[in-house]
Design an enzyme around this catalytic site. Sequence first.
Site, PDB file in Angstrom:
ATOM      1  N   GLY A  46       1.874  12.287 -18.594  1.00 20.25           N
ATOM      2  CA  GLY A  46       2.337  12.408 -17.220  1.00 20.25           C
ATOM      3  C   GLY A  46       3.814  12.727 -17.202  1.00 20.25           C
ATOM      4  N   GLN A  51      12.232  12.702 -13.651  1.00 20.11           N
ATOM      5  CA  GLN A  51      12.409  12.673 -15.112  1.00 20.11           C
ATOM      6  C   GLN A  51      12.962  13.987 -15.662  1.00 20.11           C
ATOM      7  OE1 GLN A  51       8.229  11.036 -15.797  1.00 20.11           O
ATOM      8  NE2 GLN A  51       9.412   9.895 -17.309  1.00 20.11           N
ATOM      9  N   CYS A  93       7.079   5.154 -21.541  1.00 19.90           N
ATOM     10  CA  CYS A  93       7.680   5.995 -20.506  1.00 19.90           C
ATOM     11  C   CYS A  93       8.596   6.975 -21.230  1.00 19.90           C
ATOM     12  CB  CYS A  93       8.462   5.148 -19.510  1.00 19.90           C
ATOM     13  SG  CYS A  93       9.291   6.155 -18.251  1.00 19.90           S
ATOM     14  N   LEU A  94       8.473   8.255 -20.884  1.00 23.99           N
ATOM     15  CA  LEU A  94       9.273   9.266 -21.588  1.00 23.99           C
ATOM     16  C   LEU A  94      10.768   9.104 -21.311  1.00 23.99           C
ATOM     17  CD1 LEU A  94       6.948  12.374 -21.088  1.00 23.99           C
ATOM     18  CD2 LEU A  94       7.201  10.967 -23.152  1.00 23.99           C
ATOM     19  N   HIS A 135       1.888   4.939 -12.453  1.00 25.66           N
ATOM     20  CA  HIS A 135       3.204   5.040 -13.122  1.00 25.66           C
ATOM     21  C   HIS A 135       3.977   6.243 -12.565  1.00 25.66           C
ATOM     22  CE1 HIS A 135       5.643   4.829 -17.054  1.00 25.66           C
ATOM     23  NE2 HIS A 135       5.988   6.001 -16.560  1.00 25.66           N
ATOM     24  N   GLU A 136       3.293   7.401 -12.404  1.00 22.99           N
ATOM     25  CA  GLU A 136       3.992   8.611 -11.933  1.00 22.99           C
ATOM     26  C   GLU A 136       4.405   8.473 -10.464  1.00 22.99           C
ATOM     27  OE1 GLU A 136       4.978  10.401 -14.198  1.00 22.99           O
ATOM     28  OE2 GLU A 136       3.582   9.655 -15.692  1.00 22.99           O
ATOM     29  N   HIS A 139       7.444   6.510 -10.223  1.00 26.37           N
ATOM     30  CA  HIS A 139       8.648   7.323 -10.490  1.00 26.37           C
ATOM     31  C   HIS A 139       9.105   8.029  -9.211  1.00 26.37           C
ATOM     32  CE1 HIS A 139       9.649   7.251 -14.740  1.00 26.37           C
ATOM     33  NE2 HIS A 139       8.417   7.507 -15.117  1.00 26.37           N
TER      34      HIS A 139
HETATM   35  O1  K1U Z   1       5.901   9.261 -16.881  1.00 22.76           O
HETATM   36  C1  K1U Z   1       6.095   9.105 -18.081  1.00 22.76           C
HETATM   37  O2  K1U Z   1       7.092   8.541 -18.514  1.00 22.76           O
HETATM   38  C2  K1U Z   1       5.066   9.617 -19.049  1.00 22.76           C
HETATM   39  C3  K1U Z   1       4.218   8.508 -19.658  1.00 22.76           C
HETATM   40  C4  K1U Z   1       3.029   8.274 -18.755  1.00 22.76           C
HETATM   41  C5  K1U Z   1       2.216   7.047 -18.986  1.00 22.76           C
HETATM   42  C6  K1U Z   1       1.748   6.688 -20.227  1.00 22.76           C
HETATM   43  C7  K1U Z   1       0.962   5.553 -20.403  1.00 22.76           C
HETATM   44  C8  K1U Z   1       0.653   4.791 -19.333  1.00 22.76           C
HETATM   45  C9  K1U Z   1       1.139   5.121 -18.110  1.00 22.76           C
HETATM   46  C10 K1U Z   1       1.911   6.255 -17.934  1.00 22.76           C
HETATM   47  C11 K1U Z   1       3.785   8.963 -21.055  1.00 22.76           C
HETATM   48  O3  K1U Z   1       3.098   9.925 -21.182  1.00 22.76           O
HETATM   49  S1  K1U Z   1       4.284   8.024 -22.413  1.00 22.76           S
HETATM   50  C12 K1U Z   1       3.504   8.850 -23.786  1.00 22.76           C
HETATM   51  C13 K1U Z   1       2.042   8.596 -23.903  1.00 22.76           C
HETATM   52  O4  K1U Z   1       1.512   7.691 -23.309  1.00 22.76           O
HETATM   53  C14 K1U Z   1       1.222   9.463 -24.787  1.00 22.76           C
HETATM   54  C15 K1U Z   1       1.783  10.448 -25.555  1.00 22.76           C
HETATM   55  C16 K1U Z   1       0.984  11.231 -26.382  1.00 22.76           C
HETATM   56  C17 K1U Z   1      -0.385  11.022 -26.433  1.00 22.76           C
HETATM   57  C18 K1U Z   1      -0.951  10.029 -25.676  1.00 22.76           C
HETATM   58  C19 K1U Z   1      -0.153   9.245 -24.852  1.00 22.76           C
HETATM   59 ZN    ZN Z   2       7.681   7.067 -16.987  1.00 23.36          ZN
END
Ligand code: K1U
Ligand code: ZN
Length: 170
Positions: A46, A51, A93-94, A135-136, A139
């Site tokens: 996401g 972001q 979270c990225l 989560h998104e 944000h």
């Molecule tokens: O919004 C963000 O910071 C992105 C975040 C979204 C998210 C992940 C997990 C639960 C809720 C919301 C991410 O994508 S973190 C990276 C991640 O979860 C992932 C990366 C590569 C493969 C699978 C998952």
């Molecule tokens: Zn996030």
Amino acid sequence: MAILDIVKYPETVLAEPTNPVENFGDELRQLADDMVATMHAAPGIGLAAPQVGRSERICVVDLSVGETDDDLMVLVNPRVIEEEGTVRDEEGCLSFPDLMLVVPRPERVVVEAQDLEGNPLQIEGEELLARCLHHEIDHLDGVLFIDRVSPLKRDLARRKIKRRIRADDW
Ligand code: K1U
Ligand code: ZN
């Protein structure tokens, strides 16, 4: 398509609520395309406009991380209209590299949004999709995952981040 820089905590844009999208045109499509490329490159499932330093109410979600076209969602002006249950699970979270937190989120959500042409959309998500949509949309309201943990855990996370910033590891 461009890969954009991902803004990290504690940049102020992450704490500010976004503005509803009113103009559905080429600029919005370009932003969405760049956000999708950025999410896939990260990699992530996401990404929300703040972001990448933007204040439009738009986010992208793709649980397949680019493996299939079917899972990709571009959500303009999304909002949660129904939620059910609570699940505590670990998430990242990225904007907080290498930090995982156990966050309570709804088990199921229904989200109303628009597509890139302004047509109405309704999405129902459970488990990881519900977590990611929630989560998104957080944000887009200026809410971060550290805001959803206890004050003790939040303080601990902030201390770790401060240490990593000082060590130039953030
Ligand atoms: O919004 C963000 O910071 C992105 C975040 C979204 C998210 C992940 C997990 C639960 C809720 C919301 C991410 O994508 S973190 C990276 C991640 O979860 C992932 C990366 C590569 C493969 C699978 C998952
Ligand atoms: Zn996030």
